[in-house]
Enzyme design. Structure first.
Site, PDB file in Angstrom:
ATOM      1  N   GLU A 236       0.866  -1.163   0.000  1.00 20.73           N
ATOM      2  CA  GLU A 236       0.000   0.000   0.000  1.00 20.73           C
ATOM      3  C   GLU A 236       0.912   1.225   0.000  1.00 20.73           C
ATOM      4  OE1 GLU A 236      -2.763   0.452   3.251  1.00 20.73           O
ATOM      5  OE2 GLU A 236      -3.521   2.322   2.393  1.00 20.73           O
TER       6      GLU A 236
ATOM      7  N   ARG B  76       5.565 -13.131   9.210  1.00 25.50           N
ATOM      8  CA  ARG B  76       6.204 -11.871   8.859  1.00 25.50           C
ATOM      9  C   ARG B  76       7.552 -11.778   9.560  1.00 25.50           C
ATOM     10  NH1 ARG B  76       2.674  -8.029   9.091  1.00 25.50           N
ATOM     11  NH2 ARG B  76       3.951  -6.244   9.534  1.00 25.50           N
TER      12      ARG B  76
ATOM     13  N   LYS C 119       4.518   0.324   9.372  1.00 20.91           N
ATOM     14  CA  LYS C 119       4.561   1.592   8.645  1.00 20.91           C
ATOM     15  C   LYS C 119       3.954   2.720   9.461  1.00 20.91           C
ATOM     16  CE  LYS C 119       3.051   0.026   4.676  1.00 20.91           C
ATOM     17  NZ  LYS C 119       2.466   0.011   3.340  1.00 20.91           N
TER      18      LYS C 119
HETATM   19  P1  ATP Z   1       2.959  -2.544   7.974  1.00 22.54           P
HETATM   20  O1  ATP Z   1       2.457  -3.450   9.031  1.00 22.54           O
HETATM   21  O2  ATP Z   1       4.403  -2.219   8.086  1.00 22.54           O
HETATM   22  O3  ATP Z   1       2.109  -1.321   7.764  1.00 22.54           O
HETATM   23  P2  ATP Z   1       1.610  -3.702   5.815  1.00 22.54           P
HETATM   24  O4  ATP Z   1       1.363  -5.142   5.740  1.00 22.54           O
HETATM   25  O5  ATP Z   1       0.461  -2.877   6.188  1.00 22.54           O
HETATM   26  O6  ATP Z   1       2.887  -3.406   6.687  1.00 22.54           O
HETATM   27  P3  ATP Z   1       1.721  -3.457   3.020  1.00 22.54           P
HETATM   28  O7  ATP Z   1       2.114  -2.313   2.191  1.00 22.54           O
HETATM   29  O8  ATP Z   1       0.308  -3.888   2.995  1.00 22.54           O
HETATM   30  O9  ATP Z   1       2.171  -3.120   4.480  1.00 22.54           O
HETATM   31  O10 ATP Z   1       2.655  -4.680   2.736  1.00 22.54           O
HETATM   32  C1  ATP Z   1       2.932  -5.155   1.454  1.00 22.54           C
HETATM   33  C2  ATP Z   1       3.317  -6.598   1.528  1.00 22.54           C
HETATM   34  O11 ATP Z   1       4.444  -6.772   2.376  1.00 22.54           O
HETATM   35  C3  ATP Z   1       2.193  -7.421   2.127  1.00 22.54           C
HETATM   36  O12 ATP Z   1       2.051  -8.600   1.339  1.00 22.54           O
HETATM   37  C4  ATP Z   1       2.667  -7.755   3.495  1.00 22.54           C
HETATM   38  O13 ATP Z   1       2.182  -8.995   3.915  1.00 22.54           O
HETATM   39  C5  ATP Z   1       4.187  -7.756   3.343  1.00 22.54           C
HETATM   40  N1  ATP Z   1       4.818  -7.412   4.608  1.00 22.54           N
HETATM   41  C6  ATP Z   1       4.614  -6.310   5.349  1.00 22.54           C
HETATM   42  N2  ATP Z   1       5.343  -6.354   6.479  1.00 22.54           N
HETATM   43  C7  ATP Z   1       6.045  -7.513   6.447  1.00 22.54           C
HETATM   44  C8  ATP Z   1       6.981  -8.144   7.323  1.00 22.54           C
HETATM   45  N3  ATP Z   1       7.346  -7.588   8.469  1.00 22.54           N
HETATM   46  N4  ATP Z   1       7.503  -9.335   6.952  1.00 22.54           N
HETATM   47  C9  ATP Z   1       7.143  -9.894   5.797  1.00 22.54           C
HETATM   48  N5  ATP Z   1       6.271  -9.368   4.933  1.00 22.54           N
HETATM   49  C10 ATP Z   1       5.716  -8.189   5.242  1.00 22.54           C
END
Ligand code: ATP
Ligand code: MG
Length: 578
Positions: free
Chosen positions: A50, A276, A286
């Site tokens: 996102e 994760r 984020k």
């Molecule tokens: P955050 O929790 O940091 O806001 P998010 O999942 O909301 O992360 P996205 O932009 O939706 O952020 O993430 C894009 C992709 O990266 C998604 O498929 C998510 O599952 C993966 N992702 C995010 N954080 C991690 C992590 N710590 N380890 C592995 N994959 C991750």
């Protein structure tokens, strides 16, 4: 975890990765699917960030996994902006995401997609659900919806709007789209089962009203699909085969499947969840990283202390080191916390191979060689890398007045101190052996400000004549020829191993007040005059440093310390083995 054999070749050529890649449960699933000729043997993955923040090292794990699988199986990996919530999404984030994925070494070719391009299609799918009596417009407030939903131990209750007719629902939904209602007045919900043991399945919200301009579609829409509705449909529209996401979406998988089954779409991707990445002493959310930026705890998303790829790049981490790290941690189904020392170990290991050696003095102390002529200057030709003659040499000037590291001199040293002290000898790296004769002190403070030595001309190149033993070697720069530099020393941004703590804990209270130490009067050897911003060096005996790509200039050099030389991870690993 000891370093694996064959790692170096692996780094060198991404294309050879498949020969070495460890298998994991996701690849095992894909292997089975291929055997069964599922998806006609196609493999299509996606990385769906996102654009509401910069990518961090956790995202790197997902990028490496999705692009890595595509490369390994001869498939494709899409880069998709998962941009279905106007709040906080910007073009700047899109730009940074593209830059960071490229920098990591991956190429989506012409497969850059935006969920916001599917708004009309997703809307039509919602209309289809309504027509089939599988979705309804609900006019409860957010708070009421939450109450009606129940809990893990308490069944949910039907919304009083659940029985609205198809005609009424179609009319209301169209008017929601047309902007007739304020935010919160209505939502569109799936009609599934308010008594489902899985709370996610209790008539989840599919659409809500949001009167906020979107960075791409501006004011074209005032209703936006929820993640659970938009994501599975985006995957399906793009004909993804394996939709890999993190574990917190495990409970959402039945909903992912419900939507696609009910809509009888042509392509029904398989959602697979993995754990994760969590890193000790690090925050990977984020929202929290954005807070650090907004409240000025760091200088920006690319502050070298940030766990973002932009921050790590600026600090001097290499994409190879990060990919290597992602591969080493592997992919599992259970949450754990990875020691940040492993990441630092990977950085060190990679920089040890590629970083040219130079000499720099962080805390300068003047050293005068009393028997060296004042007007003389010599040059030593020094290897750029002790094990790699092909990296060539650089010339390091030497003169009567040098700078050495303040901590390499002690007036009253302990016995096993092998550096410089009154009456003791030390080798100046690549140059001569010198012996300390006396010191000059500041009258007021008593601090040693100058060390006076005699050099032995017989020891040019640092070699002692036969039979003489000199234990210590220290680095130096010539006072007149060296360049001034600012050096930024970074430490962990957080003091606590798990700074996220409890759910509502204030993570900022764990910030390390000493995470940045700026040295204004460091000196570096003159070969660095032509150094390119962003390039990495090993300062001999000190660590790895890189030229700050933002603040450094030819006139005013600025270095970031990437990582120290000491390998604390090896120690930890050693302890674990016992
Ligand atoms: P955050 O929790 O940091 O806001 P998010 O999942 O909301 O992360 P996205 O932009 O939706 O952020 O993430 C894009 C992709 O990266 C998604 O498929 C998510 O599952 C993966 N992702 C995010 N954080 C991690 C992590 N710590 N380890 C592995 N994959 C991750
Ligand atoms: Mg997310």
């Amino acid at each position: 975890m000891p370093p694996k054999e064959g790692k170096k070749q692996e780094n060198a050529k991404m294309t050879k990765m498949d020969e070495f890649l460890p298998s994991d449960f996701i690849r095992a699933i894909i292997d089975e699917d291929l055997k069964a000729n599922k998806n006609e043997g196609r493999v299509a993955t996606r990385f769906p960030p996102e654009p509401n923040g910069y990518l961090h090292i956790g995202h790197a794990k997902s990028v490496c996994l999705n692009f890595g699988i595509a490369a390994q199986y001869g498939g494709v990996c899409h880069l998709r902006m998962d941009d279905t919530d106007p709040t906080g999404e910007t073009l700047e984030y899109v730009r940074s995401i593209k830059q960071d994925v490229k920098w990591l070494g991956f190429d989506w070719q012409d497969r850059l997609f935006y969920a916001s391009d599917y708004y009309e299609q997703i809307y039509q799918y919602a209309v289809q659900l309504i027509k089939e009596g599988k979705a309804y417009v609900c006019s409860l407030s957010t708070e009421e919806i939450r109450k009606y939903r129940g809990t893990l131990t308490e069944l949910g209750k039907d919304s009083p709007y659940r029985q609205r007719s198809v005609t009424e629902n179609l009319d209301l939904f169209a008017r929601m789209r047309a902007g007739e209602f304020p935010e919160g007045a209505h939502v569109l919900r799936a009609k599934i089962d308010m008594a489902s043991p899985n709370v996610t399945m209790r008539d989840p919200v599919l659409y809500r009203i949001k009167r906020e301009p979107h960075y791409r579609t501006s004011n074209q829409w005032c209703i936006y699909p929820m993640y659970d509705f938009a994501h599975c449909l985006s995957d399906s529209i793009e004909k993804i085969t394996h939709s890999i996401c993190t574990l917190e979406f495990e409970n959402n998988r039945p909903l992912y499947d419900w939507v696609l089954d009910e809509l009888k779409v042509e392509c029904h991707p398989q959602q697979i969840e993995f754990a994760r990445l969590n890193l000790s002493y690090t925050i990977l959310s984020k929202r929290k990283l954005a807070e650090l930026v907004e409240k000025g705890y760091v200088t920006g998303w690319n502050d070298p202390r940030m766990p973002t790829l932009a921050g790590m790049r600026r600090r001097g981490y290499t994409p190879e080191a990060i990919r290597n790290f992602c591969e080493r941690i592997g992919v599992a189904k259970r949450d754990n916390i990875v020691d940040i020392a492993l990441l630092e170990y990977c950085v060190r290991e990679d920089l040890n191979e590629r970083a040219p050696r130079v000499m720099g003095v962080l805390h300068p102390l003047r050293l005068v060689i009393d028997n060296y002529p004042a007007d003389r200057r010599e040059e030593f030709e020094c290897p750029r890398h002790p094990q790699k003659p092909d990296m060539g040499t650089r010339k390091v000037p030497f003169s009567r007045t040098l700078y050495i590291e303040r901590e390499d001199f002690l007036e009253d040293p302990p016995k096993n101190y092998f550096r410089l002290a009154p009456g003791r000898e030390v080798r100046l790296r690549y140059a001569y052996i010198v012996k300390c004769e006396h010191v000059v002190k500041d009258r007021q403070t008593g601090e040693v400000v100058e060390v006076h030595c005699l050099y032995d001309p017989q020891t040019r190149g640092g070699l002692p004549p036969a039979g003489r033993k000199v234990e210590g070697t220290i680095h130096w720069v010539s006072a007149a020829h060296s360049l001034p530099a600012e050096v930024r020393l970074y430490d962990r941004l957080f003091q606590a191993a798990n700074p996220s703590g409890g759910k509502d804990g204030d993570f900022t209270k764990h910030l390390n007040p000493k995470s940045l130490d700026i040295l204004k009067s460091s000196r570096v050897e003159p070969s660095l005059a032509a150094a390119v911003p962003g390039s990495q060096y090993q300062f001999e005996r000190l660590g790895y440093f890189c030229i700050d790509p933002v603040d450094s200039s030819r006139e005013a050099l600025v270095f970031n310390r990437t990582v120290t030389l000491r390998d604390s991870w090896a120690k930890t690993a050693g302890q674990e083995k016992k």
